[in-house]
Write a protein that holds these residues in place. Structure first.
Motif, mmCIF file in Angstrom:
data_model
loop_
_atom_site.group_PDB
_atom_site.id
_atom_site.type_symbol
_atom_site.label_atom_id
_atom_site.label_comp_id
_atom_site.label_asym_id
_atom_site.label_seq_id
_atom_site.Cartn_x
_atom_site.Cartn_y
_atom_site.Cartn_z
ATOM 1 N N ALA A 119 2.457 45.330 70.531
ATOM 2 C CA ALA A 119 1.976 44.229 71.087
ATOM 3 C C ALA A 119 0.781 43.502 70.182
ATOM 4 C CB ALA A 119 1.724 44.173 72.645
ATOM 5 N N THR A 120 0.867 42.303 70.191
ATOM 6 C CA THR A 120 -0.438 41.555 69.613
ATOM 7 C C THR A 120 -1.479 41.589 70.722
ATOM 8 O OG1 THR A 120 0.036 39.537 70.406
ATOM 9 C CG2 THR A 120 1.124 39.938 68.254
ATOM 10 N N ASP A 121 -2.848 41.289 70.087
ATOM 11 C CA ASP A 121 -4.144 41.599 71.127
ATOM 12 C C ASP A 121 -3.714 40.319 72.234
ATOM 13 O OD1 ASP A 121 -5.154 43.379 69.618
ATOM 14 O OD2 ASP A 121 -6.398 41.951 68.452
ATOM 15 N N GLU A 122 -3.197 39.296 71.790
ATOM 16 C CA GLU A 122 -3.070 38.067 72.753
ATOM 17 C C GLU A 122 -1.927 38.652 73.832
ATOM 18 O OE1 GLU A 122 -3.245 34.939 75.081
ATOM 19 O OE2 GLU A 122 -4.534 35.584 73.702
ATOM 20 N N GLU A 123 -0.893 39.315 73.361
ATOM 21 C CA GLU A 123 0.195 39.675 74.189
ATOM 22 C C GLU A 123 -0.517 40.870 75.403
ATOM 23 O OE1 GLU A 123 4.051 38.815 71.332
ATOM 24 O OE2 GLU A 123 3.146 40.717 71.350
ATOM 25 N N PHE A 124 -1.131 41.938 74.607
ATOM 26 C CA PHE A 124 -1.390 42.620 75.596
ATOM 27 C C PHE A 124 -2.452 41.978 76.720
ATOM 28 C CE2 PHE A 124 -3.932 46.534 76.653
ATOM 29 C CZ PHE A 124 -2.991 47.572 76.620
ATOM 30 N N ARG A 125 -3.238 41.148 76.441
ATOM 31 C CA ARG A 125 -3.951 40.545 77.443
ATOM 32 C C ARG A 125 -3.297 39.748 78.397
ATOM 33 N NH1 ARG A 125 -7.636 39.489 72.741
ATOM 34 N NH2 ARG A 125 -6.555 37.324 72.590
ATOM 35 N N GLN A 126 -2.188 39.213 77.797
ATOM 36 C CA GLN A 126 -1.378 38.563 78.821
ATOM 37 C C GLN A 126 -0.393 39.421 80.020
ATOM 38 O OE1 GLN A 126 1.489 35.521 77.129
ATOM 39 N NE2 GLN A 126 0.061 35.282 75.405
ATOM 40 N N LEU A 127 -0.194 40.713 79.404
ATOM 41 C CA LEU A 127 0.383 41.718 80.131
ATOM 42 C C LEU A 127 -0.291 42.599 80.996
ATOM 43 C CD1 LEU A 127 3.225 42.037 77.321
ATOM 44 C CD2 LEU A 127 3.438 40.514 79.421
ATOM 45 N N ILE A 128 -1.460 42.534 81.090
ATOM 46 C CA ILE A 128 -2.300 43.572 81.683
ATOM 47 C C ILE A 128 -1.911 43.585 82.971
ATOM 48 C CG2 ILE A 128 -4.509 43.758 83.028
ATOM 49 C CD1 ILE A 128 -4.444 44.504 80.043
ATOM 50 N N GLY A 174 6.653 47.549 96.207
ATOM 51 C CA GLY A 174 8.183 47.870 96.701
ATOM 52 C C GLY A 174 8.674 48.138 95.579
ATOM 53 N N ILE A 175 10.145 48.158 95.315
ATOM 54 C CA ILE A 175 10.913 48.363 94.297
ATOM 55 C C ILE A 175 10.445 47.687 93.059
ATOM 56 C CG2 ILE A 175 13.125 48.248 93.288
ATOM 57 C CD1 ILE A 175 14.218 48.924 96.006
ATOM 58 N N LEU A 176 10.148 48.364 91.857
ATOM 59 C CA LEU A 176 9.652 47.799 90.514
ATOM 60 C C LEU A 176 10.665 46.641 90.048
ATOM 61 C CD1 LEU A 176 7.634 47.856 88.269
ATOM 62 C CD2 LEU A 176 9.372 49.412 87.055
ATOM 63 N N ALA A 177 10.020 45.270 89.887
ATOM 64 C CA ALA A 177 10.833 44.245 89.272
ATOM 65 C C ALA A 177 9.772 43.472 88.674
ATOM 66 C CB ALA A 177 11.751 43.592 90.428
ATOM 67 N N ILE A 178 9.691 43.502 87.274
ATOM 68 C CA ILE A 178 8.609 42.705 86.782
ATOM 69 C C ILE A 178 9.339 41.549 86.080
ATOM 70 C CG2 ILE A 178 7.015 42.732 84.931
ATOM 71 C CD1 ILE A 178 6.528 45.808 85.301
ATOM 72 N N ASN A 179 9.324 40.395 86.554
ATOM 73 C CA ASN A 179 9.880 39.230 86.034
ATOM 74 C C ASN A 179 9.212 38.653 85.287
ATOM 75 O OD1 ASN A 179 12.015 37.404 85.765
ATOM 76 N ND2 ASN A 179 11.728 36.473 87.704
ATOM 77 N N ASP A 180 8.987 39.268 83.803
ATOM 78 C CA ASP A 180 8.193 38.585 82.829
ATOM 79 C C ASP A 180 8.929 39.069 81.523
ATOM 80 O OD1 ASP A 180 6.208 38.530 80.827
ATOM 81 O OD2 ASP A 180 4.681 38.496 82.169
ATOM 82 N N PRO A 181 9.672 38.209 80.852
ATOM 83 C CA PRO A 181 10.475 38.618 79.613
ATOM 84 C C PRO A 181 9.690 38.881 78.659
ATOM 85 C CG PRO A 181 10.989 36.215 80.583
ATOM 86 C CD PRO A 181 9.936 36.717 81.389
ATOM 87 N N LEU A 182 8.555 38.463 78.315
ATOM 88 C CA LEU A 182 7.562 38.854 77.105
ATOM 89 C C LEU A 182 7.372 40.535 77.378
ATOM 90 C CD1 LEU A 182 5.852 38.427 74.643
ATOM 91 C CD2 LEU A 182 3.994 37.912 76.284
ATOM 92 N N ALA A 183 6.966 40.897 78.662
ATOM 93 C CA ALA A 183 6.922 42.385 78.817
ATOM 94 C C ALA A 183 8.088 43.239 78.327
ATOM 95 C CB ALA A 183 6.600 42.792 80.251
#
Length: 214
Positions: A119-128, A174-183
């Motif tokens: 991940a780029t630094d910016e992506e990593f910050r967005q995905l904390i 609850g059940i894991l569901a991360i609705n984040d396409p970038l992740a």
């Protein structure tokens, strides 16, 4: 006159069929074949979240001198480049077939290290926040053992979902569901990007021949 029972073959039909088989004129459909890698049998197709997926490829992931897991990539249709896979719509599955015993703390540490590397630094910050959810889900596993299967899926409309031996992983809500396409895109880079080994990347892209098994 002798009448055949419905659904049965007459003697003449049976003899003709037998002769065709003997002469090679009748071509029987090939038996369904799966593939095997490191003694792990992988299905050539699966149904995930109501969608049929095909095995795009598979490869071995290594940690130092150790083989950690057999990774299989399932897609709605086959693709041979990372960019084409990143752009593909529909359900996508990364399947991990464990070759070693690991604790949840080791899994979390390795995952975060690999994720941060691609991940780029910016992506990593967005995905904390998503990373925190993934860490909580991995902590829920406690331990994985050789032979365990972890499926990590992208499901349109729901997000990034995962199971361990068929049991859904859970986050604090609850059940894991991360609705984040970038992740999930960054996660795919761990296996298909420049940081992945050529052996693993080529295998997942279907560029490596796999042993067929029935």
């Amino acid at each position: 006159m002798q009448h055949d029972e419905p659904g049965s073959l007459s003697r003449r039909q049976w003899l003709a069929w037998s002769a065709a088989v003997a002469s090679g004129m009748l071509i029987m459909p090939p038996a369904h074949a799966n593939v095997m890698l490191e003694d792990v049998v992988l299905e050539e197709s699966v149904v995930a979240h109501g969608q049929k997926l095909v095995l795009n490829g598979a490869g071995v992931r290594r940690r130092g001198y150790h083989k950690s897991d057999v990774v299989a990539l399932y897609l709605p249709e086959k693709r041979t480049t990372p960019d084409a896979i990143y752009r593909l719509d529909g359900v996508r599955r990364i399947q991990l077939n464990l070759l070693r015993n690991l604790t949840s703390s080791t899994i979390t540490r390795v995952f975060l290290s690999d994720f941060k590397q691609v991940a780029t630094d910016e992506e990593f910050r967005q995905l904390i926040e998503p990373l925190g959810m993934i860490g909580a889900a991995y902590a829920d596993i406690k331990r994985v053992r050789k032979g365990d299967v972890v499926n990590l899926d992208w499901v349109p409309g729901k997000g990034w979902m995962a199971t361990h031996n068929g049991r859904p992983l859970r986050s604090v809500d609850g059940i894991l569901a991360i609705n984040d396409p970038l992740a999930y895109q960054v996660y795919l880079r761990m296996y298909l990007g420049a940081a992945a080994s050529a052996e693993l990347r080529n295998g997942l892209l279907g560029l490596t021949r796999l042993e067929k098994v029935e």
